[in-house]
Design a protein around this motif. Structure first.
Motif, PDB file in Angstrom:
ATOM      1  N   CYS A 198      12.872   2.356 -10.082  1.00  0.00           N
ATOM      2  CA  CYS A 198      11.873   1.366 -10.488  1.00  0.00           C
ATOM      3  C   CYS A 198      11.457   0.493  -9.313  1.00  0.00           C
ATOM      4  O   CYS A 198      10.274   0.169  -9.150  1.00  0.00           O
ATOM      5  CB  CYS A 198      12.405   0.513 -11.637  1.00  0.00           C
ATOM      6  SG  CYS A 198      12.487   1.398 -13.212  1.00  0.00           S
ATOM      7  N   ARG A 199      12.419   0.093  -8.490  1.00  0.00           N
ATOM      8  CA  ARG A 199      12.074  -0.703  -7.307  1.00  0.00           C
ATOM      9  C   ARG A 199      11.178   0.092  -6.370  1.00  0.00           C
ATOM     10  O   ARG A 199      10.235  -0.449  -5.781  1.00  0.00           O
ATOM     11  CB  ARG A 199      13.353  -1.161  -6.595  1.00  0.00           C
ATOM     12  CG  ARG A 199      14.054  -2.331  -7.275  1.00  0.00           C
ATOM     13  CD  ARG A 199      15.127  -2.924  -6.376  1.00  0.00           C
ATOM     14  NE  ARG A 199      16.266  -2.029  -6.250  1.00  0.00           N
ATOM     15  CZ  ARG A 199      17.365  -2.111  -7.003  1.00  0.00           C
ATOM     16  NH1 ARG A 199      17.467  -3.029  -7.953  1.00  0.00           N
ATOM     17  NH2 ARG A 199      18.377  -1.273  -6.820  1.00  0.00           N
ATOM     18  N   ASP A 236       7.669   0.266  -7.771  1.00  0.00           N
ATOM     19  CA  ASP A 236       7.008  -1.031  -7.597  1.00  0.00           C
ATOM     20  C   ASP A 236       6.539  -1.226  -6.154  1.00  0.00           C
ATOM     21  O   ASP A 236       5.472  -1.804  -5.916  1.00  0.00           O
ATOM     22  CB  ASP A 236       7.951  -2.164  -7.998  1.00  0.00           C
ATOM     23  CG  ASP A 236       8.073  -2.319  -9.509  1.00  0.00           C
ATOM     24  OD1 ASP A 236       7.300  -1.660 -10.237  1.00  0.00           O
ATOM     25  OD2 ASP A 236       8.948  -3.084  -9.967  1.00  0.00           O
ATOM     26  N   ARG A 274       2.838  -1.658  -6.309  1.00  0.00           N
ATOM     27  CA  ARG A 274       2.685  -3.103  -6.127  1.00  0.00           C
ATOM     28  C   ARG A 274       2.096  -3.797  -7.371  1.00  0.00           C
ATOM     29  O   ARG A 274       1.025  -4.399  -7.310  1.00  0.00           O
ATOM     30  CB  ARG A 274       1.834  -3.401  -4.890  1.00  0.00           C
ATOM     31  CG  ARG A 274       2.389  -2.750  -3.629  1.00  0.00           C
ATOM     32  CD  ARG A 274       1.567  -3.054  -2.392  1.00  0.00           C
ATOM     33  NE  ARG A 274       0.192  -2.598  -2.483  1.00  0.00           N
ATOM     34  CZ  ARG A 274      -0.201  -1.333  -2.290  1.00  0.00           C
ATOM     35  NH1 ARG A 274       0.690  -0.392  -2.010  1.00  0.00           N
ATOM     36  NH2 ARG A 274      -1.478  -0.996  -2.380  1.00  0.00           N
ATOM     37  N   PRO A 326       5.834  -5.139 -14.869  1.00  0.00           N
ATOM     38  CA  PRO A 326       6.361  -3.969 -14.158  1.00  0.00           C
ATOM     39  C   PRO A 326       5.820  -2.671 -14.724  1.00  0.00           C
ATOM     40  O   PRO A 326       5.461  -2.580 -15.904  1.00  0.00           O
ATOM     41  CB  PRO A 326       7.878  -4.088 -14.370  1.00  0.00           C
ATOM     42  CG  PRO A 326       8.016  -4.881 -15.626  1.00  0.00           C
ATOM     43  CD  PRO A 326       6.883  -5.870 -15.620  1.00  0.00           C
ATOM     44  N   ASP A 349      -1.880  -3.867 -10.952  1.00  0.00           N
ATOM     45  CA  ASP A 349      -1.230  -3.484  -9.703  1.00  0.00           C
ATOM     46  C   ASP A 349      -2.268  -3.471  -8.586  1.00  0.00           C
ATOM     47  O   ASP A 349      -3.475  -3.422  -8.834  1.00  0.00           O
ATOM     48  CB  ASP A 349      -0.580  -2.106  -9.850  1.00  0.00           C
ATOM     49  CG  ASP A 349      -1.586  -1.019 -10.150  1.00  0.00           C
ATOM     50  OD1 ASP A 349      -2.096  -0.428  -9.197  1.00  0.00           O
ATOM     51  OD2 ASP A 349      -1.885  -0.794 -11.344  1.00  0.00           O
TER      52      ASP A 349
END
Length: 285
Positions: free
Chosen positions: A38-39, A42, A46, A52, A163
């Motif tokens: 997930c990080r 992201d 962005r 999220p 995003d």
């Protein structure tokens, strides 16, 4: 080939392609892996911190219930991730991303071939996904390199997104189907010439092109083959001239979306930015 042979051949091809790209691709299962994935997504997309793309808990549910959740590792670190979930048509590939320093290494192709092998091993013969039809490199990858076929034009499918990749633009998408039992494109084949179909050919017309000022210009829609142009780099255009980028969005929606709604088939996409649409073939009586 029968189904087991197809699945085995697909797995061998996927492993070879990943090795040549310098990555390993494997399913994710543990919660800490979901947090890492997930990080990574992201970082690629962005999103607004309060919105999220997906949570680790939901990603783990997808993996535990049998969907496609994989990580791409390069040099021992997570460098990419992909989520696909089971759907009516088979497998729907929802989101994927790789970090900048592994792009250009054929990693995206390796992920798709891994996805193909994973699906065939489970008796799934169709994968679907959506992409922005104005992004030329994605259109070429999906239609020319993979051989996926557009089945539906979806106007502003996600609505407004927050995003950094999609902010400020309507989210039109092409839904494509990838039939997996057909052989994948020959990796050793030479790329096609960097030119589009000949608009002077008989029964071929230009439905959308760029005018001298770069603005979209509608043309004819009455040929057996209708060519539809898109800009070479819509992402740069969104930054430098958002108004012109929006004009291309609306023009493509009207022309390509209209052709598909009228029953035209998108049969290809050329390196220099043309969608090729044709009348569907009539079955002989």
């Amino acid at each position: 080939m029968n189904a087991p042979e197809t699945a085995a051949a697909a797995a061998a091809l996927a492993e070879l392609t990943a090795r040549e790209a310098g990555v390993t691709i494997s399913e994710l299962h543990e919660l800490d892996e979901m947090h890492d994935a997930c990080r990574l997504l992201d970082r690629v997309w962005r999103p607004d911190p309060g919105n999220p793309l997906i949570t680790p808990e939901l990603l783990r549910v997808f993996a535990h219930s049998g969907s496609y959740v994989v990580g791409v590792r390069h040099g021992g670190r997570l460098a990419g991730a992909c989520l696909g979930f089971l759907a009516t048509a088979g497998l729907h590939s929802h989101i994927a991303g790789v970090v900048d320093d592994v792009r250009g290494r054929n990693v995206g192709y390796a992920v798709k071939l891994h996805q193909r092998a994973w699906a065939l091993a489970r008796g799934i013969t169709t994968v679907t996904w959506t992409f922005d039809p104005l992004v030329s490199r994605n259109a070429y990858f999906n239609l020319a390199k993979l051989g996926a076929v557009p089945s539906e034009y979806l106007a502003d499918f996600y609505g407004a997104m927050r995003d950094e990749v999609n902010a400020g633009t309507e989210t039109d998408r092409l839904l494509v189907r990838w039939e997996l039992t057909a052989a994948p494109p020959d990796r050793s084949a030479a790329p096609p010439p960097d030119r589009g179909p000949d608009p002077a050919a008989a029964h071929t017309v230009i439905g959308l092109d760029a005018g001298p000022d770069g603005r979209p210009t509608a043309g004819r829609l009455d040929g057996d083959t209708v060519l539809v142009r898109i800009p070479p780099d819509i992402e740069a255009l969104r930054r430098t001239d958002p108004s012109l980028a929006r004009a291309w969005r609306h023009a493509l929606r009207e022309v390509l979306g209209g052709l598909m709604a009228d029953g035209r088939t998108v049969t290809g996409f050329t390196r220099d930015g043309w969608y090729v649409t044709e009348q569907p073939q009539e079955n002989p009586a």
